[in-house]
Design a protein around this motif. Structure first.
Motif, PDB file in Angstrom:
ATOM      1  N   HIS A 208       0.877  -1.181  -0.041  1.00 38.04           N
ATOM      2  CA  HIS A 208       0.015   0.095  -0.102  1.00 38.04           C
ATOM      3  C   HIS A 208       0.797   1.461  -0.121  1.00 38.04           C
ATOM      4  CE1 HIS A 208      -3.625  -2.574   1.006  1.00 38.04           C
ATOM      5  NE2 HIS A 208      -4.109  -1.416   0.763  1.00 38.04           N
ATOM      6  N   VAL A 209       2.188   1.263   0.091  1.00 36.86           N
ATOM      7  CA  VAL A 209       2.807   2.376   0.341  1.00 36.86           C
ATOM      8  C   VAL A 209       2.662   3.341  -0.945  1.00 36.86           C
ATOM      9  CG1 VAL A 209       5.367   3.111   0.245  1.00 36.86           C
ATOM     10  CG2 VAL A 209       4.722   1.304   1.983  1.00 36.86           C
ATOM     11  N   PRO A 210       2.756   2.806  -2.190  1.00 39.91           N
ATOM     12  CA  PRO A 210       2.591   3.707  -3.389  1.00 39.91           C
ATOM     13  C   PRO A 210       1.132   4.569  -3.443  1.00 39.91           C
ATOM     14  CG  PRO A 210       3.616   1.503  -4.029  1.00 39.91           C
ATOM     15  CD  PRO A 210       3.086   1.301  -2.792  1.00 39.91           C
ATOM     16  N   VAL A 211       0.150   3.606  -2.811  1.00 38.09           N
ATOM     17  CA  VAL A 211      -1.101   3.949  -2.688  1.00 38.09           C
ATOM     18  C   VAL A 211      -1.130   5.065  -1.853  1.00 38.09           C
ATOM     19  CG1 VAL A 211      -3.621   3.406  -2.422  1.00 38.09           C
ATOM     20  CG2 VAL A 211      -2.097   1.847  -3.579  1.00 38.09           C
ATOM     21  N   VAL A 212      -0.698   5.050  -0.765  1.00 41.82           N
ATOM     22  CA  VAL A 212      -0.823   6.153   0.355  1.00 41.82           C
ATOM     23  C   VAL A 212      -0.028   7.202  -0.224  1.00 41.82           C
ATOM     24  CG1 VAL A 212       0.374   6.594   2.707  1.00 41.82           C
ATOM     25  CG2 VAL A 212      -0.773   4.488   2.151  1.00 41.82           C
TER      26      VAL A 212
ATOM     27  N   GLY B 251      -0.400  12.756  -1.965  1.00 44.03           N
ATOM     28  CA  GLY B 251      -0.023  13.763  -2.663  1.00 44.03           C
ATOM     29  C   GLY B 251       1.704  14.231  -2.297  1.00 44.03           C
ATOM     30  N   ILE B 252       2.142  13.258  -1.422  1.00 45.46           N
ATOM     31  CA  ILE B 252       3.620  13.500  -1.078  1.00 45.46           C
ATOM     32  C   ILE B 252       4.736  13.217  -1.982  1.00 45.46           C
ATOM     33  CG2 ILE B 252       2.905  13.619   1.363  1.00 45.46           C
ATOM     34  CD1 ILE B 252       3.826  10.728   1.592  1.00 45.46           C
ATOM     35  N   ASP B 253       5.918  13.777  -1.991  1.00 43.89           N
ATOM     36  CA  ASP B 253       6.827  13.344  -3.027  1.00 43.89           C
ATOM     37  C   ASP B 253       7.760  12.299  -2.370  1.00 43.89           C
ATOM     38  OD1 ASP B 253       8.487  14.681  -1.080  1.00 43.89           O
ATOM     39  OD2 ASP B 253       8.755  16.558  -2.315  1.00 43.89           O
ATOM     40  N   THR B 254       8.779  11.938  -3.064  1.00 45.39           N
ATOM     41  CA  THR B 254       9.658  10.738  -2.595  1.00 45.39           C
ATOM     42  C   THR B 254      10.407  10.965  -1.078  1.00 45.39           C
ATOM     43  OG1 THR B 254       9.863  10.014  -4.786  1.00 45.39           O
ATOM     44  CG2 THR B 254      11.316   9.307  -3.118  1.00 45.39           C
ATOM     45  N   ALA B 255      10.626  12.309  -1.175  1.00 39.79           N
ATOM     46  CA  ALA B 255      11.612  12.954   0.204  1.00 39.79           C
ATOM     47  C   ALA B 255      10.677  12.706   1.421  1.00 39.79           C
ATOM     48  CB  ALA B 255      12.236  14.114  -0.176  1.00 39.79           C
ATOM     49  N   THR B 256       9.275  13.294   1.214  1.00 38.66           N
ATOM     50  CA  THR B 256       8.470  12.977   2.390  1.00 38.66           C
ATOM     51  C   THR B 256       7.935  11.804   2.594  1.00 38.66           C
ATOM     52  OG1 THR B 256       7.646  15.260   1.586  1.00 38.66           O
ATOM     53  CG2 THR B 256       6.174  13.917   3.134  1.00 38.66           C
ATOM     54  N   LEU B 257       7.699  10.797   1.696  1.00 39.55           N
ATOM     55  CA  LEU B 257       7.739   9.487   1.918  1.00 39.55           C
ATOM     56  C   LEU B 257       8.545   8.833   2.623  1.00 39.55           C
ATOM     57  CD1 LEU B 257       5.957   7.000   1.533  1.00 39.55           C
ATOM     58  CD2 LEU B 257       7.160   6.408  -0.741  1.00 39.55           C
ATOM     59  N   SER B 258       9.912   9.162   2.488  1.00 39.11           N
ATOM     60  CA  SER B 258      10.999   8.791   3.027  1.00 39.11           C
ATOM     61  C   SER B 258      10.874   9.010   4.620  1.00 39.11           C
ATOM     62  CB  SER B 258      12.449   9.204   2.436  1.00 39.11           C
ATOM     63  OG  SER B 258      12.697   8.550   1.066  1.00 39.11           O
ATOM     64  N   MET B 259      10.315  10.217   4.756  1.00 42.18           N
ATOM     65  CA  MET B 259      10.392  10.762   6.232  1.00 42.18           C
ATOM     66  C   MET B 259       9.199   9.935   6.995  1.00 42.18           C
ATOM     67  SD  MET B 259      12.893  12.678   6.773  1.00 42.18           S
ATOM     68  CE  MET B 259      12.183  13.243   8.567  1.00 42.18           C
ATOM     69  N   VAL B 260       8.042   9.603   6.252  1.00 42.76           N
ATOM     70  CA  VAL B 260       6.989   8.966   6.715  1.00 42.76           C
ATOM     71  C   VAL B 260       7.604   7.443   7.223  1.00 42.76           C
ATOM     72  CG1 VAL B 260       4.867   7.804   6.178  1.00 42.76           C
ATOM     73  CG2 VAL B 260       5.235   9.965   5.539  1.00 42.76           C
TER      74      VAL B 260
ATOM     75  N   LEU C  10      10.919   6.516   7.495  1.00 41.19           N
ATOM     76  CA  LEU C  10      11.671   6.749   8.760  1.00 41.19           C
ATOM     77  C   LEU C  10      10.874   7.023  10.256  1.00 41.19           C
ATOM     78  CD1 LEU C  10      14.685   7.176   9.611  1.00 41.19           C
ATOM     79  CD2 LEU C  10      14.369   9.743   8.938  1.00 41.19           C
ATOM     80  N   THR C  11       9.865   7.587  10.092  1.00 41.32           N
ATOM     81  CA  THR C  11       8.987   7.792  11.508  1.00 41.32           C
ATOM     82  C   THR C  11       8.517   6.365  11.918  1.00 41.32           C
ATOM     83  OG1 THR C  11       8.239   9.883  10.604  1.00 41.32           O
ATOM     84  CG2 THR C  11       6.930   8.895  12.394  1.00 41.32           C
ATOM     85  N   ILE C  12       8.141   5.481  11.051  1.00 41.25           N
ATOM     86  CA  ILE C  12       7.796   4.477  11.580  1.00 41.25           C
ATOM     87  C   ILE C  12       9.157   3.672  11.943  1.00 41.25           C
ATOM     88  CG2 ILE C  12       7.099   1.942  10.639  1.00 41.25           C
ATOM     89  CD1 ILE C  12       5.471   3.256   8.330  1.00 41.25           C
ATOM     90  N   ALA C  13      10.008   3.589  11.388  1.00 38.59           N
ATOM     91  CA  ALA C  13      11.304   3.105  11.940  1.00 38.59           C
ATOM     92  C   ALA C  13      11.754   3.513  13.356  1.00 38.59           C
ATOM     93  CB  ALA C  13      12.429   3.184  11.172  1.00 38.59           C
ATOM     94  N   ALA C  14      11.666   5.197  13.342  1.00 43.59           N
ATOM     95  CA  ALA C  14      11.885   5.571  14.878  1.00 43.59           C
ATOM     96  C   ALA C  14      10.852   4.967  15.599  1.00 43.59           C
ATOM     97  CB  ALA C  14      11.816   7.117  14.501  1.00 43.59           C
ATOM     98  N   GLY C  15       9.631   4.633  15.503  1.00 42.90           N
ATOM     99  CA  GLY C  15       8.728   4.428  16.500  1.00 42.90           C
ATOM    100  C   GLY C  15       9.180   2.945  17.053  1.00 42.90           C
ATOM    101  N   ALA C  16       9.487   1.973  15.954  1.00 42.23           N
ATOM    102  CA  ALA C  16       9.913   0.691  16.373  1.00 42.23           C
ATOM    103  C   ALA C  16      11.147   0.804  17.292  1.00 42.23           C
ATOM    104  CB  ALA C  16      10.031  -0.072  15.125  1.00 42.23           C
ATOM    105  N   LEU C  17      12.165   1.708  16.821  1.00 43.86           N
ATOM    106  CA  LEU C  17      13.344   1.613  17.578  1.00 43.86           C
ATOM    107  C   LEU C  17      13.130   2.193  19.211  1.00 43.86           C
ATOM    108  CD1 LEU C  17      16.037   2.752  14.873  1.00 43.86           C
ATOM    109  CD2 LEU C  17      15.989   0.793  16.061  1.00 43.86           C
ATOM    110  N   LEU C  18      12.076   3.060  19.324  1.00 44.17           N
ATOM    111  CA  LEU C  18      11.828   3.361  20.483  1.00 44.17           C
ATOM    112  C   LEU C  18      11.117   2.502  21.449  1.00 44.17           C
ATOM    113  CD1 LEU C  18      11.825   5.817  22.600  1.00 44.17           C
ATOM    114  CD2 LEU C  18       9.326   6.360  21.596  1.00 44.17           C
TER     115      LEU C  18
ATOM    116  N   VAL D 242       0.091   8.674  12.923  1.00 50.54           N
ATOM    117  CA  VAL D 242      -0.130   7.099  13.232  1.00 50.54           C
ATOM    118  C   VAL D 242       0.861   6.520  12.229  1.00 50.54           C
ATOM    119  CG1 VAL D 242      -1.677   5.629  11.822  1.00 50.54           C
ATOM    120  CG2 VAL D 242      -2.803   7.894  12.368  1.00 50.54           C
ATOM    121  N   ALA D 243       1.751   6.856  11.780  1.00 50.58           N
ATOM    122  CA  ALA D 243       3.066   6.022  10.977  1.00 50.58           C
ATOM    123  C   ALA D 243       3.776   5.807  12.347  1.00 50.58           C
ATOM    124  CB  ALA D 243       3.763   6.735  10.125  1.00 50.58           C
TER     125      ALA D 243
END
Length: 381
Positions: free
Chosen positions: A32-36, A41-50, A52-60, A104-105
């Motif tokens: 679903h990542v491409p659909v989201v 309407g976000i670009d690739t850089a913003t998607l990368s931040m999303v 990264l936010t998921i990964a940060a939550g997991a690492l915490l 939510v991410a």
């Protein structure tokens, strides 16, 4: 031959179900990542931040869950994290507002990281109670879930359910499956000794964690860079090049289901040595070959080699003296997940300075390090 109590069979299949559900949720999200991205309407850089936010939550969540499992038990925390994972799964793929997506991410990452530690800790306790290798099959169910979730996600999107309806249905099914599995997830007595909570990795935990980091780094690199390597080295079309990662994933899933028998027959140390050598040989083959089928075979060989390394490392982490199963797994999983997070951008930098061939060629040395360090598994047996 070890006599396994019949009462442990339901516990084994219950925690296997949790692994399957977690893998399916991650596979569904990947589809679903491409659909989201398109809906928000976000670009690739913003998607990368999303991401990264998921990964940060997991690492915490991972190091914190080590302490929680020690205090309240792996069963309770596995189920709590599982239901939280189902709830965030229902929301993360249906969000349109960008700020809400980041929130939510992060919650999705927290629930996934917490579930990762809790279910692996419970699985290690089931393995110890059974007295025979079992951890590889648990991870096999996770890999199978990932393949099924990705396939199901593709079907949902093609049927017009990519707006969150499919994810909501999947979350409901996940919650129902957890309700049925819950009575059979085995409860083990929580530990409250001084060394049971999360500690900065040192000694055996640090060594196991660094090996997990190397293995996860290879997995993370293949997710982001395998298709590009195939296009550059074999001139494959983008759709065909994507099959390289499929070869890796299918080989890994299949070999994980065979892993417990291999470990029982040949021993954990020998399986890890051969696994590391297979990772090295497979990645070297994929990097050096200019023929598509040979390169794809190299990626499959990486999957065969890596399949049982992480289960062995997590199993050893659960048996570190002075640490509870949850705390040991948390320490090793956190370092391992760091490799999954950091490897792709680091390799991207190397590729920009030299080439993707050089970057992945250097990463192939990880397999040799894992093979040469396999003795740590024997010391934690």
């Amino acid at each position: 031959m070890t006599q396994i109590p019949a009462s442990l069979s339901p516990a084994r299949w219950a925690i296997s179900t949790v692994f399957l559900l977690n893998g399916a949720g991650i596979g569904l999200w990947a589809a679903h990542v491409p659909v989201v991205q398109a809906r928000t309407g976000i670009d690739t850089a913003t998607l990368s931040m999303v991401l990264l936010t998921i990964a940060a939550g997991a690492l915490l969540a991972m190091p914190l869950m080590g302490g929680f499992t020690a205090r309240w038990g792996t069963r309770r925390m596995t189920l709590l994290a599982g239901f939280a994972f189902a709830a965030t799964l229902a929301v993360v793929m249906g969000v349109s507002d960008l700020r809400l997506l980041f929130l939510v991410a992060f919650a999705f990452g927290v629930s996934n990281g917490a579930l990762d530690v809790a279910m692996n800790a419970n699985a290690s306790e089931v393995e110890t109670a059974r007295g025979v290798p079992t951890m590889s099959s648990f991870h096999g169910f996770f890999s199978l879930g990932g393949l099924l979730g990705a396939a199901l996600g593709g079907v949902m999107i093609s049927q017009g359910w990519g707006d969150g309806q499919g994810a909501f249905a999947m979350a409901i099914m996940t919650a129902i499956a957890l309700v049925f599995a819950a009575p059979r997830v085995m409860a083990f007595t929580p530990t409250h000794e001084a060394g049971s909570h999360f500690q900065l990795p040192r000694g055996a935990a640090l060594s196991l964690g660094l090996l997990a980091l190397l293995c996860f780094a290879v997995e993370g690199a293949l997710v982001d860079w395998s298709a590009l390597l195939m296009q550059e080295r074999t001139a494959a079309a983008p759709a065909t090049a994507a099959l390289a990662y499929s070869a890796f994933s299918i080989a890994m899933a299949a070999c994980r289901f065979a892993g417990d028998r291999l470990i029982l027959r040949f021993g954990a140390m020998r399986v890890m040595v051969l696994g590391g050598l297979a990772m090295f040989a497979g990645l070297a083959t994929a990097v050096l070959s200019t023929h598509f089928l040979l390169s794809a075979a190299g990626f499959a060989l990486i999957g065969i080699g890596a399949a049982n390394v992480v289960p062995l490392l997590f199993g050893a982490a659960s048996r570190i003296p002075g640490m509870s199963a949850g705390a040991g797994v948390a320490a090793v999983a956190t370092l391992g997940y760091g490799g999954l997070l950091l490897a792709p951008p680091v390799l991207g930098y190397i590729a920009a300075q030299a080439s993707i061939m050089v970057a992945l060629g250097a990463l192939s040395l990880s397999g040799l390090v894992i093979a040469l360090s396999a003795g740590i598994i024997k010391r934690q047996a």
